[in-house]
Design an enzyme around this catalytic site. Structure first.
Site, mmCIF file in Angstrom:
data_model
loop_
_atom_site.group_PDB
_atom_site.id
_atom_site.type_symbol
_atom_site.label_atom_id
_atom_site.label_comp_id
_atom_site.label_asym_id
_atom_site.label_seq_id
_atom_site.Cartn_x
_atom_site.Cartn_y
_atom_site.Cartn_z
ATOM 1 N N GLY A 1 0.414 -1.420 0.170
ATOM 2 C CA GLY A 1 0.341 0.146 -0.331
ATOM 3 C C GLY A 1 0.037 0.739 0.047
ATOM 4 N N GLY B 1 -0.453 7.770 3.978
ATOM 5 C CA GLY B 1 -0.221 9.437 3.886
ATOM 6 C C GLY B 1 1.316 9.405 4.175
ATOM 7 N N GLY C 1 4.333 7.558 3.109
ATOM 8 C CA GLY C 1 5.431 6.482 2.686
ATOM 9 C C GLY C 1 4.742 5.359 2.241
ATOM 10 N N VAL C 2 5.880 4.918 1.488
ATOM 11 C CA VAL C 2 5.371 2.985 0.741
ATOM 12 C C VAL C 2 5.016 2.325 2.227
ATOM 13 C CG1 VAL C 2 5.417 3.464 -1.968
ATOM 14 C CG2 VAL C 2 7.055 2.282 0.100
ATOM 15 N N ASP D 1 -6.719 12.262 11.063
ATOM 16 C CA ASP D 1 -7.016 11.705 9.774
ATOM 17 C C ASP D 1 -7.881 10.366 9.805
ATOM 18 O OD1 ASP D 1 -6.995 11.967 7.197
ATOM 19 O OD2 ASP D 1 -4.941 10.573 7.211
#
Ligand SMILES: *[C@@H]1O[C@H](CO)[C@@H](O)[C@H](O)[C@H]1NC(C)=O
Ligand SMILES: *[C@@H]1O[C@H](CO)[C@@H](O)[C@H](O)[C@H]1NC(C)=O
Ligand SMILES: *[C@@H]1O[C@H](CO)[C@@H](O)[C@H](O)[C@H]1NC(C)=O
Ligand SMILES: *[C@@H]1O[C@H](CO)[C@@H](O)[C@H](O)[C@H]1NC(C)=O
Ligand SMILES: *[C@@H]1O[C@H](CO)[C@@H](O)[C@H](O)[C@H]1NC(C)=O
Ligand SMILES: *[C@@H]1O[C@H](CO)[C@@H](O)[C@H](O)[C@H]1NC(C)=O
Ligand SMILES: *[C@@H]1O[C@H](CO)[C@@H](O)[C@H](O)[C@H]1NC(C)=O
Ligand SMILES: *[C@@H]1O[C@H](CO)[C@@H](O)[C@H](O)[C@H]1NC(C)=O
Ligand SMILES: *[C@@H]1O[C@H](CO)[C@@H](O)[C@H](O)[C@H]1NC(C)=O
Length: 890
Positions: free
Chosen positions: A589, A592, A594-595, A708
């Site tokens: 995935g 927000g 980074g990977v 968030d």
């Protein structure tokens, strides 16, 4: 390059009614407006008649300088505050000392009008400093109308020093100084302060704007190009979004006269390395046919920064850079280009450009500055060069001081205080003990009286004390009889040495007991031990927050003020991370910051998700460490646990428990091969997510605000239990959004608390708002924002549908009517109350949990618990559902 150009669309909320009240109440609060050189016989403060600003004399903010006024024939060209001035014939550095709010962004504006005040007709040239750092060189040559310099700066202490520094032969002077505290989260940089480059509003007529049009008293100049056409409106335009440019500035805009051409603003950069921050303000002010559309892309130096943008009608949208941009070869070009789907040309209402100035030199330790000023006041010293920062820059260090000055990023400390021969009277000042790094103290040859204070002996850093040649009395305290301390006290007729009376009266005494060589050895050993000890000590993982208050947590915390062995094991090296993820083989995935890669712990027993953070996305390394340390202690069954981290130099990674079954968004949309989930299951996920959030709000001290909450941050584990992800890294990382504009500062559009636009702050109730949006999505399966929908925001859409009173039109059609309508209505009402624009009217998460459980009871009363759940094959599902209903030990 592209990666560094992250910009943000700041959407104004759907609820703008509250804005006006706020704007009006901001009346010069915290403003400092100094009319420099205002004669003592003139009224101060006074109200300047054109701006209505309250100006006052600068006399109490500076201890030096002389006052004067510009030539009489020029006076009518300037507003009253700019007609008088203060000039500095004496001393090299002269400083204003102003009280401000530490950590808050301030606009600092200085004005200089020479006006041949001295009749010599020689334009001054000198330097301005903020604290110990150079800000700008003022050169008034040819500037007959004077100049102004402006910067956004966040003071690191509550006292702000603005200094004029002589550099050459001319005399520094200043006409006015204006300080304005800014909104909490506006004009924030990754590093450095923002010097004004240009601030314009696009209009072909009126002149310039400032207070009261601008609540922050920024100045806006008009700017217009011949290839543009002006559009304007007479109706009200919402301006409130944290930047709050003047409403007047938004009522006009420029659009290219050639409708297919781009709108371009260009400037040249004096230095190719110069870094800029940009702020574009857009409000749609034209009425157009419904068959017309306006959308455009925003480019900087031909690279897409943001787009496409569809500005909202009569509401402000601000696009700003969240990191700096540079211009190749010194040519900067900002362009708006319409998309080929757009039938209307682009436009721009107002635009700001700032240049980054780095202020690398740390100020002297604040408590030492206080102490030395206290000493200055105690003895009534008035030395022209005791102004500004005591230690730095070194060439302007105060007379009689010496400071440790290892490198610019560490706080300088005072190591020597020499007030020999200063005519000091009274006792030895108590404030000296607050100079905790003092090595040499020389108070010799003054008229000091009273006893030698005990505290001098307790100042372990002291190596030399000279109090000879005074009128001290009593006896020398025992504590001054310590190894390695050199004490001079001759010439004090009434002072008895060490203990009671003795015959060595008045003789110079040296008290180093251990031979010099011996003490040097000891010093080195101590130093080595200190360094070793310090290295081992986890000062970097210091918790800045108070400990969590839950009893279990408290116990762990109290028993282990130092991180436990187990804690230390949670820190992984980069090579361990590489091994864990099999060289980042499987990306699962993109979050927000980074990977995210799949991994297994070294012994293969546990699956983990490793989130790689780009160093640049971290706002502060220390904060990162502090937050990680806190999050490692947060455990709740409905929160994705942080199990470890890696912080090896450039490599930052967070290691989370692996949550295998995707996110709620996928389960609502049926994307990614996920089955669409039924109503009962949705309610359970809602309860579980609510429990996780409730725990962050009331189970943790201080409360953690998630900031968030959204459907993509609610993950499902192997038992389809909901777990909230991505919480808590709020202070060291900006909050995540979607796709490439992910590193935005202000949450995810659509989920963001509309009150954020007034307060610039997110609290627990902001999470409740976002949770309300999540609930609405679970109920309706509608997109949160859909510009093709008449009511683009989901709350507007639901609000509108509610008028019809038909729940089946609101509920997700994928549910096929398979739900208890009472539970559906109840959930809907709950969702709408969570999404209330006013935070005070939203329920708490505890209340939300109770309500949702009632919804589940209502839904279960339909009888068939497993109905519709066939698409989810997990046998665990119903068991997990039941466990939700049992009050769980946390
Ligand atoms: C100074 O200001 C006066 C009056 O506003 C104006 O006429 C003049 O052109 C200005 N001079 C310069 C050099 O800008
Ligand atoms: C002071 O002036 C000298 C010589 O003009 C210049 O080299 C130096 O950069 C100036 N100092 C500052 C801080 O601007
Ligand atoms: C400003 O623009 C408007 C609209 O394009 C136009 O009517 C007006 O003449 C312009 N004024 C000036 C001074 O150019
Ligand atoms: C209008 O702009 C387009 C695109 O920049 C250009 O191709 C065209 O020549 C322009 N038309 C006029 C009349 O300037
Ligand atoms: C939109 O409709 C108006 C009349 O209703 C028409 O004059 C105009 O040309 C149309 N615009 C487009 C882009 O189709
Ligand atoms: C817009 O123009 C670009 C380049 O000319 C083209 O590739 C793209 O398909 C166009 N888009 C639409 C929606 O027409
Ligand atoms: C303090 O200053 C005086 C001269 O002003 C000097 O003689 C003396 O050595 C200084 N003391 C120390 C400790 O440096
Ligand atoms: C101390 O005070 C006496 C009188 O009170 C005065 O004569 C003498 O000059 C003073 N000494 C110093 C060093 O100021
Ligand atoms: C020393 O500093 C502390 C804290 O900064 C302050 O409370 C105290 O009053 C100071 N002591 C003296 C003697 O100035």
């Amino acid at each position: 390059m592209e990666r560094s150009l992250r910009l943000l669309l700041l959407l104004i909320g759907t609820f703008s009614a509250i804005h006006t009240v706020q704007a009006q109440s901001k009346s010069q609060e915290g403003f400092i407006s100094l009319d420099c050189g205002l004669p003592a016989n003139e009224l101060s403060p006074y109200k300047e008649e054109f701006t209505n600003l309250q100006f006052s004399s600068d006399a109490t903010f500076i201890q030096s300088g002389k006052t004067s006024r510009i030539q009489a024939n020029r006076e009518s060209d300037f507003l009253k505050p700019y007609r008088t001035l203060r000039y500095f014939p004496d001393g090299t550095r002269n400083c204003y000392n102003l009280k401000v709010e530490k950590g808050r962004n301030h606009l600092i504006r200085a004005r200089f009008v020479y006006g041949n005040y001295d009749g010599r007709d020689i334009s001054p040239k000198f330097d301005m400093y903020i604290g110990p750092n150079p800000w700008v060189t003022i050169d008034l040559e040819r500037l007959v109308n004077g100049t102004l310099k402006e910067i956004f700066h966040i003071p690191t202490s509550n006292s702000l020093q603005i200094c004029l520094v002589k550099n050459g032969t001319t005399t520094p002077m200043i006409s006015a100084l204006e300080i304005r505290p800014m909104g909490k989260d506006s004009y924030i940089t990754k590093s450095g302060s923002l010097a004004l480059f240009n601030r314009v509003y696009l209009s072909n007529s009126s002149s310039y704007l400032r207070y009261p049009d601008d609540v922050y008293d920024r100045q806006w100049f008009k700017y217009f190009k011949t290839e543009w056409t002006q559009i304007s409106t007479t109706s009200d335009v919402g301006n409130s979004n944290g930047y709050d440019p003047p409403k007047v500035a938004l009522t006009t805009a420029a659009t290219p006269t050639n409708a297919s051409a781009p709108l371009t603003i260009e400037w040249s950069s004096a230095n190719p390395e110069d870094e800029y921050y940009l702020y574009g303000h857009f409000a749609e002010i034209q009425n157009f046919q419904t068959n017309d559309t306006r959308e455009f892309n925003i480019l900087m130096n031909r690279i897409l920064l943001f787009g496409p943008l569809i500005p909202e009608k009569s509401k402000i949208n601000t696009i700003y850079s969240t990191s700096s941009v540079t211009c190749d070869e010194g040519r900067c070009s900002f362009q708006l280009i319409k998309t080929n789907r757009s039938t209307l040309p682009p436009f721009l209402n107002a635009f700001e450009v700032y240049r980054v100035i780095q202020f690398p030199q740390s100020e002297t330790d604040e408590s030492e500055v206080t102490a030395v000023k206290n000493i200055e006041a105690t003895y009534g010293l008035s030395r022209i060069n005791w102004q500004g920062d005591p230690c730095v820059p070194r060439q302007y260090m105060w007379d009689g001081l010496d400071c440790s000055n290892t490198d610019i990023s560490t706080l300088p400390r005072i190591t020597t205080l020499n007030l020999s021969l200063n005519g000091l009277t009274g006792t030895i000042a108590a404030a000296i003990q607050n100079l905790t790094k003092l090595e040499k103290l020389d108070l010799s040859n003054n008229n000091l009286t009273g006893e030698v204070p005990e505290f001098l002996g307790n100042m372990k850093s002291l190596l030399v004390i000279n109090i000879s040649g005074n009128n001290l009395n009593g006896s020398i305290p025992q504590s001054l009889q310590r190894k390695g301390l050199e004490l001079h006290y001759q010439g004090n007729p009434s002072l008895s040495p060490l203990g009671t009376s003795t015959k060595r009266h008045g003789k110079s005494v040296l008290i180093p007991i251990v031979a010099a060589v011996g003490s040097a050895v000891i010093l080195i050993v101590v130093l080595v031990l200190f360094l070793v000890f310090r290295k081992k000590k986890p000062s970097t993982v210091k918790v800045v927050h108070p400990p969590l208050s839950r009893p279990t947590m408290n116990a762990t915390y109290a028993n282990s003020p130092e991180p436990s062995i187990e804690m230390k094991k949670r820190r992984f090296t980069y090579s361990e991370v590489v091994k864990m993820t099999n060289n980042f083989e499987r990306v699962v995935g993109e979050g927000g910051f980074g990977v995210v890669c799949h991994g297994t712990t070294v012994n293969g027993s546990e699956q983990v998700a490793v989130k790689l953070l780009s160093q640049s996305s971290a706002q502060g390394y220390k904060e990162f460490k502090a937050e990680v340390d806190l999050l490692l202690r947060v455990h709740h069954t409905n929160l994705v646990s942080l199990v470890g981290y890696c912080d090896e130099r450039d490599h930052l990674a967070l290691i989370y428990e692996f949550v295998p079954n995707g996110d709620l968004r996928q389960h609502l949309s049926g994307k990614g091969g996920r089955p669409v989930i039924n109503w009962g299951f949705r309610l359970r996920i809602a309860v579980e997510a609510a429990l996780g959030l409730e725990y962050l709000h009331i189970g943790c001290t201080p409360p953690i605000v998630h900031r968030d909450v959204k459907t993509t941050n609610i993950l499902l584990d192997e038992h389809y239990k909901a777990k909230l992800a991505d919480f808590g890294l709020s202070r060291s990382f900006p909050v995540g959004g979607e796709s490439h504009v992910s590193t935005v500062v202000a949450g995810t559009p659509g989920y963001l608390d509309p009150e954020y636009y007034q307060t610039s702050r997110l609290g627990e109730k902001s999470d409740v708002y976002s949770f309300g949006i999540v609930l609405l999505e679970m109920i309706t399966n509608q997109p949160v924002i859909d510009r093709n929908r008449r009511n683009s925001h989901i709350t507007q859409w639901v609000g509108n549908e509610l008028n019809g009173g038909d729940i089946t039109k609101i509920m997700d059609p994928k549910l096929n009517g398979d739900y208890d309508s009472r539970s559906a209505w109840r959930a809907l009402e709950l969702a709408m109350s969570c999404a209330n624009p006013s935070s005070a009217k939203r329920p708490t998460m505890s209340h939300v949990v109770i309500e949702l459980k009632e919804c589940i009871v209502s839904e279960n009363s339909r009888g068939n618990m497993s109905r519709g759940m066939d698409s989810l094959s997990s046998p665990e599902v119903s068991m997990v559902f039941d466990s939700v209903m049992i009050p769980r030990a946390r």
